[in-house]
Design a protein around this motif. Structure first.
Motif, PDB file in Angstrom:
ATOM      1  N   UNK A  35     -28.002 -14.858  -1.528  1.00 37.45           N
ATOM      2  CA  UNK A  35     -26.638 -15.322  -1.291  1.00 37.45           C
ATOM      3  C   UNK A  35     -25.733 -14.469  -2.163  1.00 37.45           C
ATOM      4  N   UNK A  36     -24.700 -13.911  -1.502  1.00 34.77           N
ATOM      5  CA  UNK A  36     -23.932 -12.945  -2.272  1.00 34.77           C
ATOM      6  C   UNK A  36     -22.731 -12.515  -1.460  1.00 34.77           C
ATOM      7  N   UNK A  37     -21.667 -12.142  -2.144  1.00 36.55           N
ATOM      8  CA  UNK A  37     -20.499 -11.679  -1.385  1.00 36.55           C
ATOM      9  C   UNK A  37     -19.774 -10.563  -2.132  1.00 36.55           C
ATOM     10  N   UNK A  38     -19.050  -9.784  -1.348  1.00 32.24           N
ATOM     11  CA  UNK A  38     -18.193  -8.737  -1.900  1.00 32.24           C
ATOM     12  C   UNK A  38     -16.791  -9.025  -1.396  1.00 32.24           C
ATOM     13  N   UNK A  39     -15.834  -9.186  -2.333  1.00 34.46           N
ATOM     14  CA  UNK A  39     -14.453  -9.435  -1.913  1.00 34.46           C
ATOM     15  C   UNK A  39     -13.754  -8.134  -1.557  1.00 34.46           C
ATOM     16  N   UNK A  40     -12.652  -8.277  -0.826  1.00 34.49           N
ATOM     17  CA  UNK A  40     -11.875  -7.085  -0.479  1.00 34.49           C
ATOM     18  C   UNK A  40     -11.387  -6.387  -1.735  1.00 34.49           C
ATOM     19  N   UNK A  41     -11.548  -5.080  -1.781  1.00 39.88           N
ATOM     20  CA  UNK A  41     -11.083  -4.288  -2.905  1.00 39.88           C
ATOM     21  C   UNK A  41     -12.008  -4.332  -4.107  1.00 39.88           C
ATOM     22  N   UNK A  42     -13.112  -5.051  -3.978  1.00 36.78           N
ATOM     23  CA  UNK A  42     -14.010  -5.213  -5.107  1.00 36.78           C
ATOM     24  C   UNK A  42     -15.075  -4.096  -5.110  1.00 36.78           C
ATOM     25  N   UNK A  43     -15.499  -3.702  -6.301  1.00 34.71           N
ATOM     26  CA  UNK A  43     -16.605  -2.756  -6.431  1.00 34.71           C
ATOM     27  C   UNK A  43     -17.793  -3.509  -7.012  1.00 34.71           C
ATOM     28  N   UNK A  44     -18.839  -3.667  -6.197  1.00 35.15           N
ATOM     29  CA  UNK A  44     -20.019  -4.405  -6.635  1.00 35.15           C
ATOM     30  C   UNK A  44     -21.177  -3.423  -6.786  1.00 35.15           C
ATOM     31  N   UNK A  45     -21.756  -3.378  -7.966  1.00 33.65           N
ATOM     32  CA  UNK A  45     -22.902  -2.515  -8.195  1.00 33.65           C
ATOM     33  C   UNK A  45     -24.167  -3.358  -8.210  1.00 33.65           C
ATOM     34  N   UNK A  46     -25.211  -2.850  -7.560  1.00 31.48           N
ATOM     35  CA  UNK A  46     -26.484  -3.556  -7.502  1.00 31.48           C
ATOM     36  C   UNK A  46     -27.514  -2.713  -8.238  1.00 31.48           C
ATOM     37  N   UNK A  47     -28.131  -3.305  -9.253  1.00 32.78           N
ATOM     38  CA  UNK A  47     -29.159  -2.588 -10.002  1.00 32.78           C
ATOM     39  C   UNK A  47     -30.457  -3.373  -9.930  1.00 32.78           C
ATOM     40  N   UNK A 192     -15.695  11.176  -7.803  1.00 37.70           N
ATOM     41  CA  UNK A 192     -15.083  10.884  -6.502  1.00 37.70           C
ATOM     42  C   UNK A 192     -15.179   9.389  -6.190  1.00 37.70           C
ATOM     43  N   UNK A 193     -16.335   8.815  -6.511  1.00 36.26           N
ATOM     44  CA  UNK A 193     -16.497   7.374  -6.263  1.00 36.26           C
ATOM     45  C   UNK A 193     -15.532   6.568  -7.131  1.00 36.26           C
ATOM     46  N   UNK A 194     -15.301   7.057  -8.325  1.00 31.21           N
ATOM     47  CA  UNK A 194     -14.376   6.372  -9.223  1.00 31.21           C
ATOM     48  C   UNK A 194     -12.956   6.422  -8.666  1.00 31.21           C
ATOM     49  N   UNK A 209     -26.924   4.281 -12.210  1.00 33.11           N
ATOM     50  CA  UNK A 209     -25.944   4.779 -13.177  1.00 33.11           C
ATOM     51  C   UNK A 209     -25.274   3.600 -13.873  1.00 33.11           C
ATOM     52  N   UNK A 210     -25.849   3.194 -15.014  1.00 33.04           N
ATOM     53  CA  UNK A 210     -25.309   2.024 -15.705  1.00 33.04           C
ATOM     54  C   UNK A 210     -23.898   2.279 -16.221  1.00 33.04           C
ATOM     55  N   UNK A 211     -23.634   3.543 -16.603  1.00 30.11           N
ATOM     56  CA  UNK A 211     -22.299   3.890 -17.090  1.00 30.11           C
ATOM     57  C   UNK A 211     -21.251   3.645 -16.020  1.00 30.11           C
ATOM     58  N   UNK A 212     -21.558   4.078 -14.796  1.00 35.99           N
ATOM     59  CA  UNK A 212     -20.645   3.881 -13.678  1.00 35.99           C
ATOM     60  C   UNK A 212     -20.454   2.387 -13.422  1.00 35.99           C
ATOM     61  N   UNK A 213     -21.563   1.649 -13.424  1.00 38.43           N
ATOM     62  CA  UNK A 213     -21.493   0.210 -13.161  1.00 38.43           C
ATOM     63  C   UNK A 213     -20.602  -0.489 -14.190  1.00 38.43           C
ATOM     64  N   UNK A 214     -20.754  -0.069 -15.436  1.00 42.33           N
ATOM     65  CA  UNK A 214     -19.987  -0.711 -16.506  1.00 42.33           C
ATOM     66  C   UNK A 214     -18.509  -0.373 -16.394  1.00 42.33           C
ATOM     67  N   UNK A 215     -18.248   0.920 -16.103  1.00 39.63           N
ATOM     68  CA  UNK A 215     -16.880   1.415 -16.173  1.00 39.63           C
ATOM     69  C   UNK A 215     -16.079   1.066 -14.917  1.00 39.63           C
ATOM     70  N   UNK A 216     -16.716   1.190 -13.753  1.00 38.33           N
ATOM     71  CA  UNK A 216     -15.989   1.089 -12.491  1.00 38.33           C
ATOM     72  C   UNK A 216     -16.220  -0.257 -11.796  1.00 38.33           C
ATOM     73  N   UNK A 217     -17.398  -0.841 -12.004  1.00 36.16           N
ATOM     74  CA  UNK A 217     -17.754  -2.036 -11.255  1.00 36.16           C
ATOM     75  C   UNK A 217     -16.929  -3.260 -11.637  1.00 36.16           C
ATOM     76  N   UNK A 237     -23.087  -8.683 -18.180  1.00 30.42           N
ATOM     77  CA  UNK A 237     -24.497  -8.600 -17.783  1.00 30.42           C
ATOM     78  C   UNK A 237     -25.219  -7.507 -18.573  1.00 30.42           C
ATOM     79  N   UNK A 238     -24.543  -6.372 -18.730  1.00 28.02           N
ATOM     80  CA  UNK A 238     -25.185  -5.253 -19.430  1.00 28.02           C
ATOM     81  C   UNK A 238     -25.230  -5.503 -20.938  1.00 28.02           C
ATOM     82  N   UNK A 239     -24.173  -6.114 -21.465  1.00 23.96           N
ATOM     83  CA  UNK A 239     -24.089  -6.298 -22.910  1.00 23.96           C
ATOM     84  C   UNK A 239     -24.844  -7.511 -23.395  1.00 23.96           C
TER      85      UNK A 239
END
Lengths: 254, 264
Positions: A35-47, A192-194, A209-217, A237-239
C-alpha cells in the motif's frame, strides 16, 4: 479509449495510488501486499536490497509487470481494469531504465520523435521542436544526429530521459537510472533528475543513491522481502531508522 | 616410435592413398568420353545463350517472387508463432512442421497440378505459376523460423521502452522490433535465398512453355534436342551458372557474419 481517460484528474487525487498489491513470479511471491502512494509533484525514492521487489513495484505501475492482485490507480484511473487503455496511460508516464534501452537503429533525434509522432500524432516539425528542446535540457543538443552506440552510458541515459520527457508526461518512473553507469558519469544524470524535481515533476525513483534520496526526495520508502518496511521523510528514515531491517540495510550501504 | 614420426607416417600414407586414387581413375576412366559428355563445347556454342537469356532470367525471377512472397508469409507465421493466442501458435507450428517435413518437390508437384483443379483458379503462368505457389509455401515455412529467431533476439528492453512510451504492441513490432530483427537475420535470410535459388530447379518437373523454363529445365531440354543434344554439357554449364549466382551470395553471407561478430 475509455471514457475515464479524457477526464482531468480531480484535485487531491494522488498521481499513483497502490493498494494491496501482490505479485507472483510462478510460486515466488515478490510483492506481498503493498500500500503506497505518490502525490502530485512529489519525489518518492524507493530503496532496498536486491530482490526486495522495488523494481517490480515500479514496473507494476505502468504494467510492464501485470499485478497478480490489488489495485493501481494512476491519476485516479485503475490501470488494472481491463477496460483501461493501457497505452494511453503509459503515454503519460515517463519511464527510464537501468539499461537505457535507446533504440539502436535510430538517431538520437529519431529516438525522441518516434513515439511523439506515432502515439501523440504530432507532426514531424512539432516533434523535432519538442525533441530539440529536451535535448538541450539534458545538455546534448549537439548530438541529435548520433546513434546510441556512439554515446557514453551517461549520455545514453540523458537521451533516455529526454525521450521520456518529449512525451510531456505527468510523472516519471526511474528504475535504478544510474546503476549501469561508470561512477564519473552518475553525477550528470542525477543533476538532470534534480532539475526535474525542482521543476515540480512527479517522480518515483528506485535507486541506490542515498545522497540523491536524502537531498531531492520528499519521501523515502524502504522495501525488503516484498513488503514496505518503513517509509517517511528521507532524512528521518536515513538518519534515524526505526526498523531493525532498515538499520541493517543502511549500515551496509551508507 | 616417437609421436612426430607416427604423425609423419600417417600423413605420408594419406598422400599415398590420394595418389593411388588419382592413378586408378586416370588409367581406368575413358577421359575422352568424360570430356565428350560433360565438356563438349562444340554443340553448346550455338545455343548457350538460351541458358542465360531464358534459364538464368527465369530462375532469378522465380527466386525473387518466391522470396518476396515467402518473406511476407514467413513474417505472418513468425508473428503467429509468437502470439499470445494459443490457436495461432498451434496453427503456425503445424504449418511450419508440415511444410518443412515434406520434400519441396512433393509440395511443388501437388500445388502445380492440384491447385488449379482444387481451387478452380488458374494462377498466372498456369501450372508453373501454381508450382511456384508451392515453392512459396515451402519458403515461408523455412524463413518463418529464421524470422522468429530474429524477433526473439531483439532485447526485451526494446519492447519495454517502446511500450512505456505508449506505443501499442503493433506499433512496437513495426517500428522497433522488426527493423532490428531484420538487421540480425539478413545473413541467414540470404542463406535461405541461396537454398531457394537451388530449389527453383524443382520447377523443372512442372510443364512450362519454352519461354518460361528456368535454368535446369532449359539445360535438360538441351540434352535431348538442339545442337548440344546427346551430351550433358548443358547441365555442366547450368551448374557453372548456378555457382556464378550462389557463390557470391554465400561469400557475402560469410562477410556479413564476420562483420556482425566484430560489431558485437
Amino acid at each position: 479509449m475509455s471514457a475515464l481517460s479524457t477526464e482531468q484528474p480531480a484535485a487531491g487525487v494522488p498521481a499513483i495510488q497502490v493498494s494491496d498489491l501482490h505479485k507472483y513470479f510462478g510460486d515466488n511471491e515478490v510483492l506481498k501486499g503493498i500500500d503506497f502512494h505518490v502525490d502530485n509533484g512529489e519525489v518518492v525514492c524507493v530503496i532496498g536490497p536486491s530482490g526486495s521487489g522495488k523494481s517490480t513495484l515500479l514496473r507494476c505501475v505502468n504494467l510492464l509487470e501485470a499485478p497478480t492482485s490489488g489495485r493501481i490507480l494512476v491519476e485516479g484511473i485503475d490501470v488494472t481494469d481491463p477496460e483501461t487503455d493501457v497505452d494511453e496511460v503509459r503515454a503519460r508516464i515517463g519511464m527510464v531504465f537501468q539499461q537505457f534501452n535507446l533504440f539502436p537503429h535510430m538517431t538520437v533525434l529519431k529516438n525522441l520523435c518516434i513515439a511523439q509522432q506515432k502515439v501523440l500524432k504530432r507532426g514531424k516539425a512539432e516533434a523535432v521542436e519538442v525533441a530539440r528542446a529536451n535535448l538541450a535540457k539534458v545538455g546534448l543538443a549537439d548530438r541529435e544526429g548520433a546513434y546510441p552506440a556512439h554515446l557514453s552510458g551517461g549520455q545514453q541515459q540523458r537521451v533516455a530521459i529526454a525521450r521520456a520527457l518529449s512525451m510531456n508526461p505527468d510523472m516519471m518512473l526511474f528504475d535504478e537510472p544510474t546503476s549501469a553507469l561508470d561512477p564519473e558519469l552518475v553525477g550528470d544524470v542525477l543533476a538532470i533528475m534534480k532539475d526535474l524535481a525542482a521543476e515540480g515533476m512527479t517522480m518515483m525513483v528506485v535507486t541506490h543513491e542515498m545522497g540523491f534520496a536524502r537531498e531531492v526526495g520528499d519521501k523515502l520508502v524502504f522495501m525488503d522481502g516484498g513488503v514496505i518496511v518503513e517509509e517517511g521523510d528521507p532524512r528521518e528514515v536515513l538518519g534515524n531508522p526505526q526498523h531493525q531491517r532498515t538499520q541493517a540495510f543502511l549500515s551496509k550501504v551508507l | 616410435m616417437k609421436r612426430s614420426t607416427r604423425r609423419r607416417l600417417r600423413h605420408g600414407s594419406l598422400y599415398v592413398l590420394l595418389l593411388a586414387v588419382v592413378l586408378v581413375l586416370g588409367f581406368t576412366l575413358d577421359w575422352s568420353s568424360v570430356q565428350q559428355t560433360f565438356f563438349n563445347t562444340e554443340g553448346l556454342k550455338h545455343n548457350w545463350h538460351d541458358l542465360v537469356v531464358t534459364g538464368v532470367k527465369n530462375t532469378v525471377i522465380y527466386t525473387a517472387i518466391a522470396f518476396a512472397a515467402g518473406l511476407v508469409l514467413a513474417v505472418v507465421l513468425a508473428l503467429m508463432k509468437l502470439s499470445e493466442v494459443g490457436i495461432y501458435r498451434w496453427l503456425a507450428t503445424v504449418y511450419i512442421e508440415f511444410f518443412r517435413g515434406l520434400p519441396a518437390l512433393v509440395t511443388i508437384l501437388a500445388m502445380g497440378f492440384g491447385f488449379p483443379i482444387a481451387f478452380g483458379w488458374r494462377p498466372p503462368g498456369g501450372t508453373l505459376g501454381a508450382g511456384l505457389i508451392g515453392l512459396v509455401l515451402v519458403a515461408g515455412a523455412y524463413m518463418a523460423e529464421t524470422i522468429r529467431a530474429g524477433i526473439q533476439a531483439v532485447p526485451k528492453g526494446q519492447t519495454e521502452a517502446s511500450r512505456s512510451l505508449g506505443m501499442s504492441s503493433g506499433k512496437t513490432m513495426t517500428w522497433i522490433v522488426l527493423p532490428q530483427a531484420f538487421r540480425i537475420i539478413v545473413p541467414p535470410l540470404t542463406n535461405e535465398m541461396v537454398l531457394l535459388i537451388k530449389d527453383t530447379s524443382l520447377l523443372a518437373f512442372i510443364g512450362a512453355t519454352v519461354g518460361s523454363r528456368e535454368l535446369t529445365n532449359v539445360a535438360r531440354d538441351m540434352m535431348t534436342s538442339g545442337a548440344s543434344a546427346g551430351t550433358a554439357t548443358s547441365l555442366t554449364m547450368a551448374g557453372v551458372l548456378y555457382l556464378v549466382i550462389t557463390l557470391p551470395l554465400t561469400r557475402l553471407v560469410a562477410w556479413m557474419e564476420k562483420k556482425q561478430r566484430r560489431a558485437r
